[in-house]
Design a protein around this motif. Structure first.
Motif, mmCIF file in Angstrom:
data_model
loop_
_atom_site.group_PDB
_atom_site.id
_atom_site.type_symbol
_atom_site.label_atom_id
_atom_site.label_comp_id
_atom_site.label_asym_id
_atom_site.label_seq_id
_atom_site.Cartn_x
_atom_site.Cartn_y
_atom_site.Cartn_z
ATOM 1 N N ARG A 275 26.689 24.380 -0.506
ATOM 2 C CA ARG A 275 26.183 25.736 -0.270
ATOM 3 C C ARG A 275 27.308 26.740 -0.119
ATOM 4 O O ARG A 275 27.164 27.912 -0.522
ATOM 5 C CB ARG A 275 25.293 25.738 0.973
ATOM 6 C CG ARG A 275 23.968 25.002 0.726
ATOM 7 C CD ARG A 275 23.146 24.828 1.975
ATOM 8 N NE ARG A 275 21.954 24.022 1.704
ATOM 9 C CZ ARG A 275 21.362 23.262 2.596
ATOM 10 N NH1 ARG A 275 21.844 23.171 3.833
ATOM 11 N NH2 ARG A 275 20.289 22.569 2.277
ATOM 12 N N GLU A 276 28.427 26.321 0.441
ATOM 13 C CA GLU A 276 29.546 27.265 0.584
ATOM 14 C C GLU A 276 30.131 27.624 -0.775
ATOM 15 O O GLU A 276 30.438 28.785 -1.047
ATOM 16 C CB GLU A 276 30.625 26.658 1.489
ATOM 17 C CG GLU A 276 30.206 26.536 2.949
ATOM 18 C CD GLU A 276 31.355 26.073 3.821
ATOM 19 O OE1 GLU A 276 32.491 25.951 3.301
ATOM 20 O OE2 GLU A 276 31.123 25.830 5.027
ATOM 21 N N ALA A 277 30.311 26.621 -1.617
ATOM 22 C CA ALA A 277 30.865 26.886 -2.956
ATOM 23 C C ALA A 277 29.789 27.364 -3.931
ATOM 24 O O ALA A 277 30.109 27.755 -5.057
ATOM 25 C CB ALA A 277 31.528 25.625 -3.499
ATOM 26 N N ARG A 278 28.512 27.298 -3.526
ATOM 27 C CA ARG A 278 27.370 27.710 -4.355
ATOM 28 C C ARG A 278 27.317 26.896 -5.654
ATOM 29 O O ARG A 278 27.174 27.427 -6.749
ATOM 30 C CB ARG A 278 27.400 29.204 -4.667
ATOM 31 C CG ARG A 278 27.236 30.101 -3.437
ATOM 32 C CD ARG A 278 27.133 31.577 -3.848
ATOM 33 N NE ARG A 278 26.084 31.792 -4.836
ATOM 34 C CZ ARG A 278 24.781 31.821 -4.568
ATOM 35 N NH1 ARG A 278 24.357 31.646 -3.329
ATOM 36 N NH2 ARG A 278 23.897 32.026 -5.531
ATOM 37 N N THR A 279 27.466 25.579 -5.502
ATOM 38 C CA THR A 279 27.410 24.706 -6.677
ATOM 39 C C THR A 279 26.299 23.680 -6.527
ATOM 40 O O THR A 279 25.953 23.251 -5.419
ATOM 41 C CB THR A 279 28.735 23.961 -6.886
ATOM 42 O OG1 THR A 279 29.022 23.154 -5.750
ATOM 43 C CG2 THR A 279 29.866 24.940 -7.164
#
Length: 619
Positions: A72-76
């Motif tokens: 979720r942090e890297a949005r991957t």
């Protein structure tokens, strides 16, 4: 350690697909996940088969699986598999090009609609590119089984991609999507789990996701699909939704299947078949037979190959499904399949199941069958010529327009026709033409229509060829109304004989005037209203089919037609009473030319025809 990065441009058609995909609004954009999972499943299937010959390829990790995870942090969002993987050349071939004969039509369909319909995805080998609907950058890291290094492919979908050799810890492929800012829903585990349940529950390999605690992923993985081959489960345990879900995964069709049949055969030979009839043909489905991938052959749940050519005849190439045999050897090849008696028995059983299924739909669900016929009727007609053993069964499934039916939609079966035959009628009459209108309006139908005799109207290009093999049904001969002689009852035969005698001079004058343009001139038994028509001998090729073959480059020998005339018609009376030789020739040629026009022929000299017509009208 990665090496220098190489940048390449996509092939022109890939660039077009990417542009249209990324600038189109998908009604079901989540379809990308189904495509990625399906590709991962195919990769696992391929490795399971290849490992029979190369067991060392799975020695370090024998579990074939698919994993879905999010950062979720890297949005991957990542979809990984432990399947066969891809080499550098295979990545370029699979992701840099589109090897589909239907790609051009796919592009045209998208361009025309300005909207990408989800049911197009997968039918053209472009399912992977649907990832760019939700991602602004996609990377693919893969290491092929048996190799020690991997490769990374990456692109933003704007026309270029990069390649680099990298070290990869395990075999298989990982596709990572860098999601667009407004695609947060695909970072939610519950969304992904629901999509797996909807589209991929019946994938035969475990699909795993990290377990969550307090809405955060943990290091423990859990299987989120049933992970069992659906066709091995008892029919009583399966719902229509189960079957339809598996069909969509199998066929890449977003719509539902029209019908299906699921059977287990046990005895001297054990195998399971699950066969589907689609509701509509994909855009790239044609009459060409260079690509037939409708059926997948499994042996004891191990995927072996796409084997439609061996398991079903060409006229059933629209069927999708799986066949799973317990008896064939795992190292079977296409050459062995072609000569294997067990495969012949499986093929015969599959044909029977499909024809039984179509017969049931035709009998019990006429609206559904009309949908099927509109999509695949012309393909099924090929079976009349190709499958003599099932010819009567296939003929029972054919549908035609007729002089007794409304509209142009084929809805009349041969059983319908036979059931309506007049007392004493022993012939099924039909006519072939370039179009429905030409068939329905043909002057050759006049005498039969006046007597209330039904005629089947055939206007597809394949019909004349098919009819050459379909010569009889239910003990009734099939006859073309424009070929050979028509039998009359005693009273009509007597009247016709008197008409021939009275018109003998007229016939001879027409023969002399037309010369070699016609093979013969006869008084017609077919005409009641029109002045003339063309007829053929019993086994001659229809004139419209001759034209089609000639247009496609076939050498067709010159053949003059037989002209039949209606001596009672005013034009014949006018010709008979015409003393001016030039005007008589004009009238004779018009009688021939209008008969040719009624057959759909293109006149050799249309300008001369118009001039003749004007002279006759003004004279």
């Amino acid at each position: 350690m990665s090496t220098a990065t190489e940048t390449r441009r996509f092939e022109a058609e890939v660039a077009q697909v990417l542009h249209l995909v990324t600038h189109s609004l998908y009604s079901h954009k989540e379809i990308f996940l189904r495509e990625l999972v399906s590709n991962a499943s195919d990769a696992c299937d391929k490795l399971r088969f290849e490992s029979i010959a190369h067991p060392e390829w799975i020695a370090d990790d024998g579990e074939l699986r698919i994993e879905i995870s999010v950062d979720r942090e890297a949005r991957t969002l990542s979809v990984s598999d432990t399947g066969i993987g891809m080499s550098r050349d295979e990545i370029v071939a699979n992701l840099g090009t589109i090897a589909s004969s239907g790609t051009r039509r796919y592009l045209e369909a998208l361009s025309a609609e300005k909207k990408a319909d989800a049911n197009l995805i997968g039918q053209f080998g472009v399912g992977f590119y649907s990832t760019f609907v939700v991602a602004d950058r996609v990377s693919v890291t893969s290491r092929r089984a048996g190799e020690t290094t991997g490769v990374r492919w990456e692109s933003d979908g704007q026309g270029e991609y990069t390649l680099a050799d990298v070290e990869v810890a395990r075999r298989g492929t990982t596709v990572t999507l860098h999601l667009k800012p407004d695609e947060n829903e695909f970072l939610q585990a519950w969304t992904l789990r629901s999509l797996v349940a909807r589209y991929s529950d019946h994938i035969a390999f475990p699909i795993r996701m990290p377990k969550e605690a307090d809405s955060a992923p943990t290091d423990e993985w859990e299987t989120v699909n049933s992970a069992s081959a659906l066709w091995t489960r008892p029919k009583a345990d399966l719902s229509d939704e189960d079957y339809q879900g598996f069909y969509k995964t199998l066929s890449h069709d977003f719509g539902d299947a029209l019908a299906w049949t699921h059977n287990r055969v046990e005895g001297n030979q054990n195998f399971t078949s699950l066969l589907y009839v689609p509701a509509k043909a994909p855009f790239d489905f044609g009459n060409g037979r260079d690509e037939r991938k409708g059926l997948k052959l499994y042996i004891r749940r191990v995927f072996i190959m796409d084997a439609s050519e061996q398991l079903l005849p060409a006229y059933l190439r629209f069927v999708r499904g799986v066949v799973d045999s317990d008896d064939l050897p795992l190292n079977v090849s296409r050459e062995i399949l072609q000569q294997n008696r067990q495969v012949e028995r499986i093929r015969g059983a599959c044909v029977k199941r499909v024809l039984d299924l179509l017969d049931r739909v035709a009998r019990d669900e006429t609206d559904k069958y009309a949908t099927f016929w509109g999509a695949f009727g012309n393909v099924l007609k090929e079976g009349i010529a190709e499958d003599a053993g099932n010819r009567e069964r296939i003929a029972k499934l054919l549908r035609f327009a007729s002089t007794a039916s409304e509209g142009t939609t084929p809805s009349v079966s041969l059983d319908d026709y036979v059931g309506r035959m007049q007392a004493g009628q022993d012939v099924i009459w039909y006519i072939t033409a370039d179009s429905h209108a030409a068939a329905k309006g043909s002057p050759q139908l006049e005498a039969l229509r006046s007597r209330g005799v039904e005629v089947l109207l055939m206007s597809d290009r394949i019909d004349e060829w098919m009819a050459g093999y379909l010569t009889e049904y239910a003990g009734k001969k099939l006859r073309h109304v424009a070929k050979g002689d028509i039998e009359l009852d005693a009273a009509d035969a007597e009247r016709h004989k008197a008409s021939e005698e009275a018109a003998s001079g007229l016939v001879e004058r027409l023969k002399d005037t037309l010369g070699e343009r016609v093979r013969d001139v006869k008084v017609s038994k077919r005409l009641t209203d029109s002045p003339s028509c063309l007829v053929l001998d019993e086994y001659d090729m229809a004139l419209h089919l001759r034209r089609v073959l000639k247009q496609t480059g076939h050498d067709m020998p010159d053949s003059a037609p037989v002209l039949e005339i209606n001596p009672a018609h005013a034009l014949l009376k006018r010709f008979e009473g015409e003393h001016d030789a030039a005007r008589a020739e004009d009238l004779a040629l018009l009688l021939l030319e209008q008969a040719q026009v009624a057959e759909g022929a293109q006149l050799d000299d249309p300008a001369a025809f118009v001039q003749r017509l004007n002279r006759v009208l003004l004279g």
